[in-house]
Scaffold this active site. Structure first.
Site: not given
Length: 260
Positions: A221-223
């Site tokens: 999740h791009c995290a």
């Protein structure tokens, strides 16, 4: 980087310790797109301003779920994406305090931003026009306005109350599944119900839920930094919105149980 506790909430005392004479700017997420944690942004803003530092709040994950008043927050900048509030993709909002926008220089050139131009000088229009080079994405802006009017017609306090009940119910029911571990359990939480399931990789869980017509996201999740603080590279993330119901959560729980 401000550290978080095991529930996924920022540790305010540690956040404040990060400020030094070299600190120029702070960027903070209002609601975590992975954990669903509602960050105490009012406190983050107050601490930043006490140190004479400007702060930007990323509200991409908050504006569709909880009431937001940028004036009351005293945020220097507040940004969000249109598609997160049911508007078209490719459009969003940058709010900034008037004096900061007036002091900022344009970052690109084009029509509508210029009051007067010659070979010797350029005089820019006042903000916000000086940042809006060229023909705007007019149709998307109309769609963004319609989406905001739609949410306001329902009432953000009502949406926030209803979604909070859904999230609480979802956490309670998912916690009953053997081998399922909720990631992000802060008391102030919105929208996301991220989890991992013992014995199954995230993609397998996502594909299984897809067979039941249940849409979730899987992956990092791009995290990745926050996930790695939990020793993870990814999670399964169901996300709730105003159109969901307790029955949707029951279907999710039954589908996961059918896998285990």
């Amino acid at each position: 980087m401000a550290p978080v506790d095991r529930s996924g909430q920022i540790i305010l005392s540690e956040y404040e310790k990060l400020f030094t004479k070299r600190t120029k700017f702070v960027s903070a997420t209002h609601v975590s797109n992975v954990l669903g944690t509602i960050t105490p942004v009012a406190e983050l803003i107050s601490i930043a301003h006490a140190h004479g530092v400007r702060i930007l709040i990323d509200g991409a994950q908050s504006v569709a779920h909880i009431p937001v008043n940028v004036t009351a927050l005293d945020a220097d900048f507040f940004v969000f994406s249109g598609h997160k509030i049911f508007a078209p993709t490719g459009i969003g909002v940058v709010y900034g305090k008037k004096e900061l926008l007036e002091a900022a220089r344009p970052y690109q050139g084009g029509g509508n931003m210029i009051a007067d131009v010659s070979f010797e000088r350029t005089i820019y229009n006042p903000a916000p026009n000086k940042f809006e080079a060229g023909t705007a994405s007019i149709a998307d802006a109309v769609g963004l306005g319609a989406a905001l009017e739609y949410l306001n017609s329902i009432g953000m306090p009502e949406i926030s109350r209803y979604e909070h009940e859904l999230v609480s119910y979802g956490m309670k029911e998912l916690a009953k599944i053997p081998g399922l571990h909720l990631i992000g359990t802060a008391s102030q939480k919105s929208s996301a119900l991220s989890f991992v399931l013992d014995g199954y990789d995230n993609e397998t869980v996502g594909q299984h839920l897809d067979k039941y017509g249940i849409a979730v996201r899987t992956g990092h999740h791009c995290a990745q930094p926050i996930l790695r603080s939990y020793g993870l590279e990814g999670v399964v993330r169901p996300t709730l919105a105003l159109y969901n119901s307790p029955e949707d959560i029951d279907k999710l729980v039954r589908a996961i149980r059918s896998l285990t």
